[in-house]
Scaffold this motif. Sequence first.
Motif, mmCIF file in Angstrom:
data_model
loop_
_atom_site.group_PDB
_atom_site.id
_atom_site.type_symbol
_atom_site.label_atom_id
_atom_site.label_comp_id
_atom_site.label_asym_id
_atom_site.label_seq_id
_atom_site.Cartn_x
_atom_site.Cartn_y
_atom_site.Cartn_z
ATOM 1 N N VAL A 142 0.950 -1.047 -0.492
ATOM 2 C CA VAL A 142 -0.315 0.076 -0.346
ATOM 3 C C VAL A 142 1.057 1.479 -0.028
ATOM 4 O O VAL A 142 1.688 1.473 1.085
ATOM 5 N N ARG A 143 0.829 2.041 -1.239
ATOM 6 C CA ARG A 143 1.860 2.823 -1.334
ATOM 7 C C ARG A 143 1.616 4.456 -0.005
ATOM 8 O O ARG A 143 2.799 4.366 0.033
ATOM 9 N N TYR A 144 0.685 4.633 -0.184
ATOM 10 C CA TYR A 144 0.322 6.178 0.499
ATOM 11 C C TYR A 144 0.722 5.765 2.088
ATOM 12 O O TYR A 144 0.894 6.641 3.013
ATOM 13 N N VAL A 145 0.678 4.471 2.811
ATOM 14 C CA VAL A 145 1.401 4.128 3.779
ATOM 15 C C VAL A 145 2.131 3.771 3.994
ATOM 16 O O VAL A 145 3.445 3.295 5.532
ATOM 17 N N TYR A 146 3.477 3.213 2.602
ATOM 18 C CA TYR A 146 4.944 2.678 2.868
ATOM 19 C C TYR A 146 5.364 3.699 2.039
ATOM 20 O O TYR A 146 5.696 5.280 2.815
ATOM 21 N N ASP A 147 5.727 3.899 0.860
ATOM 22 C CA ASP A 147 6.877 4.853 0.477
ATOM 23 C C ASP A 147 6.605 5.942 -0.396
ATOM 24 O O ASP A 147 7.322 6.977 -0.147
ATOM 25 N N LEU A 148 5.265 5.990 0.400
ATOM 26 C CA LEU A 148 4.975 7.575 0.132
ATOM 27 C C LEU A 148 3.890 7.645 0.559
ATOM 28 O O LEU A 148 3.294 8.715 0.607
ATOM 29 N N LEU A 149 4.771 7.887 1.985
ATOM 30 C CA LEU A 149 3.179 7.948 3.311
ATOM 31 C C LEU A 149 3.959 9.720 3.413
ATOM 32 O O LEU A 149 3.343 10.814 3.572
ATOM 33 N N LYS A 150 4.974 10.245 3.254
ATOM 34 C CA LYS A 150 5.684 11.279 3.641
ATOM 35 C C LYS A 150 4.898 12.762 2.500
ATOM 36 O O LYS A 150 4.741 13.489 2.863
ATOM 37 N N GLU A 151 5.080 11.940 1.803
ATOM 38 C CA GLU A 151 4.350 13.492 0.318
ATOM 39 C C GLU A 151 3.265 13.496 0.984
ATOM 40 O O GLU A 151 2.655 14.155 0.160
ATOM 41 N N VAL A 165 -2.973 7.761 12.503
ATOM 42 C CA VAL A 165 -3.640 6.900 13.090
ATOM 43 C C VAL A 165 -3.607 5.638 11.387
ATOM 44 O O VAL A 165 -3.498 4.653 12.188
ATOM 45 N N GLY A 166 -4.184 5.821 10.664
ATOM 46 C CA GLY A 166 -4.933 4.846 9.401
ATOM 47 C C GLY A 166 -3.615 3.954 9.196
ATOM 48 O O GLY A 166 -3.764 2.945 8.804
ATOM 49 N N LYS A 167 -2.695 4.795 9.059
ATOM 50 C CA LYS A 167 -1.387 3.907 8.438
ATOM 51 C C LYS A 167 -1.360 2.749 9.138
ATOM 52 O O LYS A 167 -0.903 1.876 8.885
ATOM 53 N N TRP A 168 -1.667 2.971 10.580
ATOM 54 C CA TRP A 168 -1.447 1.886 11.724
ATOM 55 C C TRP A 168 -2.142 1.037 11.514
ATOM 56 O O TRP A 168 -1.847 -0.886 11.143
ATOM 57 N N LEU A 169 -3.358 0.819 10.948
ATOM 58 C CA LEU A 169 -4.467 -0.048 10.988
ATOM 59 C C LEU A 169 -3.920 -0.343 9.644
ATOM 60 O O LEU A 169 -4.059 -1.676 9.892
ATOM 61 N N ILE A 170 -3.754 -0.222 8.747
ATOM 62 C CA ILE A 170 -3.765 -0.449 7.443
ATOM 63 C C ILE A 170 -2.435 -1.410 7.169
ATOM 64 O O ILE A 170 -2.910 -2.257 6.952
ATOM 65 N N ARG A 171 -1.225 -0.768 7.890
ATOM 66 C CA ARG A 171 -0.342 -1.226 7.745
ATOM 67 C C ARG A 171 -0.137 -3.054 8.970
ATOM 68 O O ARG A 171 0.159 -4.065 8.141
ATOM 69 N N SER A 172 -1.450 -3.047 9.579
ATOM 70 C CA SER A 172 -1.678 -4.263 10.166
ATOM 71 C C SER A 172 -2.390 -5.517 9.521
ATOM 72 O O SER A 172 -1.884 -6.656 9.535
ATOM 73 N N ILE A 173 -3.853 -4.642 8.987
ATOM 74 C CA ILE A 173 -3.905 -5.839 7.518
ATOM 75 C C ILE A 173 -3.466 -6.138 6.908
ATOM 76 O O ILE A 173 -3.202 -7.660 6.888
ATOM 77 N N TYR A 174 -2.766 -5.500 6.094
ATOM 78 C CA TYR A 174 -1.794 -5.324 4.959
ATOM 79 C C TYR A 174 -0.820 -6.648 5.779
ATOM 80 O O TYR A 174 -0.500 -8.238 4.913
ATOM 81 N N ARG A 175 0.067 -6.488 7.064
ATOM 82 C CA ARG A 175 0.482 -7.365 7.446
ATOM 83 C C ARG A 175 0.075 -8.664 7.590
ATOM 84 O O ARG A 175 1.169 -9.564 7.353
ATOM 85 N N ILE A 176 -0.795 -8.961 8.412
ATOM 86 C CA ILE A 176 -1.533 -9.690 9.170
ATOM 87 C C ILE A 176 -1.744 -11.008 7.282
ATOM 88 O O ILE A 176 -1.369 -11.934 7.315
ATOM 89 N N GLY A 177 -2.209 -10.162 6.735
ATOM 90 C CA GLY A 177 -2.594 -10.266 5.116
ATOM 91 C C GLY A 177 -1.310 -11.315 4.359
ATOM 92 O O GLY A 177 -1.521 -12.437 4.174
ATOM 93 N N LEU A 178 -0.518 -10.864 4.730
ATOM 94 C CA LEU A 178 0.770 -11.195 4.104
ATOM 95 C C LEU A 178 1.213 -12.706 4.505
ATOM 96 O O LEU A 178 1.271 -13.169 4.344
ATOM 97 N N SER A 179 0.746 -12.602 6.197
ATOM 98 C CA SER A 179 1.895 -13.655 6.915
ATOM 99 C C SER A 179 0.521 -14.674 6.598
ATOM 100 O O SER A 179 1.368 -16.148 6.335
ATOM 101 N N ARG A 180 -0.291 -14.534 5.749
ATOM 102 C CA ARG A 180 -1.188 -15.759 5.725
ATOM 103 C C ARG A 180 -1.427 -16.737 4.459
ATOM 104 O O ARG A 180 -1.653 -17.705 4.658
ATOM 105 N N MET A 181 0.606 -15.453 3.752
ATOM 106 C CA MET A 181 -0.130 -16.448 2.515
ATOM 107 C C MET A 181 0.977 -17.460 2.257
ATOM 108 O O MET A 181 2.355 -17.800 2.913
ATOM 109 N N GLN A 182 0.928 -18.400 1.443
ATOM 110 C CA GLN A 182 1.937 -19.829 1.298
ATOM 111 C C GLN A 182 2.960 -19.345 -0.196
ATOM 112 O O GLN A 182 3.940 -19.627 0.472
#
Length: 321
Positions: free
Chosen positions: A114-123, A140-157
């Motif tokens: 998700v670019r607007y909470v990672y590499d494009l966050l500052k801009e 605040v939103g970035k932490w919720l979005i990052r959490s969902i994203y990271r948990i989702g990735l961790s479930r991938m085989q």
Amino acid sequence: MKTLIIHDRFQFRGGAERLVLDLARGLNADIVTEFWTEESFPQSEAPGKVFVLDRGEPRMMVWRYFRAQWNFWWKTRGLLNQYDVIIFSGNNCLSVALRPLAKQKVICYCHTPVRYVYDLLKERRAAEPAAWKRFFYYDVGKWLIRSIYRIGLSRMQVIVANSENVRDRLRVYCQTESKVIHPPIRTDLFHWIDQEPYYLSFARLDELKRIDRIVRAFQKLPDKRLIVASGGDAEQEIRTLAQGYPNIEIVGWVDDTRLKELIGRCIATIYIPLNEDFGMSPLEGMTAGKPCIGVDEGGLRETMIDGKTGVLIPQGCKVED
């Protein structure tokens, strides 16, 4: 084996949407998506079943993300057990992976974190004038979005990145390893037809694609013709910029037949997005023997040979240059 592809949305005629349809045809897969608009590809191009969960896109950015996650998590219940393989395409659908999926092969095809909470966050944060939005969306939103994203990735085989550029982002921002499989390019679709006196941009009209810079450049080149064959959130802005310049034509989204003509007859394509994930547009032009005027950053470094298949413009180059 029955395969299901879960894709964020079919909103525009974008590269990710074309990839999903190609993947569905190759695997005889069904598709589930949040919504599907007329500006995207016809649903008839999907080879199997299509499940559409909602209609349209909310205006508020953060609500878009969380509405999508809710739709995918809640409205796919009872559907997943019908499939043996589930392929995720996008970021807004990863809440599905929060359900038990031990019986399925689960794969993520990552177009980008998700670019607007990672590499494009500052801009993005700096560009937001409202203090309350900067706080709720980005602090605040970035932490919720990052959490969902990271948990989702961790479930991938298996996690597949569409480029070396995206694999590096997954390593840096998510500490996740992936395999690189570039998107397929429809080499049978585009062909050299002729060379007529115009340049072509057919990337989505979005601020990250920087179409406004292309239009401003052609404002200073009245003897050169530009055709912009796409649409998107920034379409009205681009049309306003082009007003009064007879050498610039905005034709909006076109079907594959018209796009084939436009690509096959142009001098070159122009594609200068901000640190693009991969970038299918230059390659689609190259299949018709058309060089690309691109920018020396992101995925274009993986697909273009400067001086042979196109020209790479240095980063930070101004319109006046």
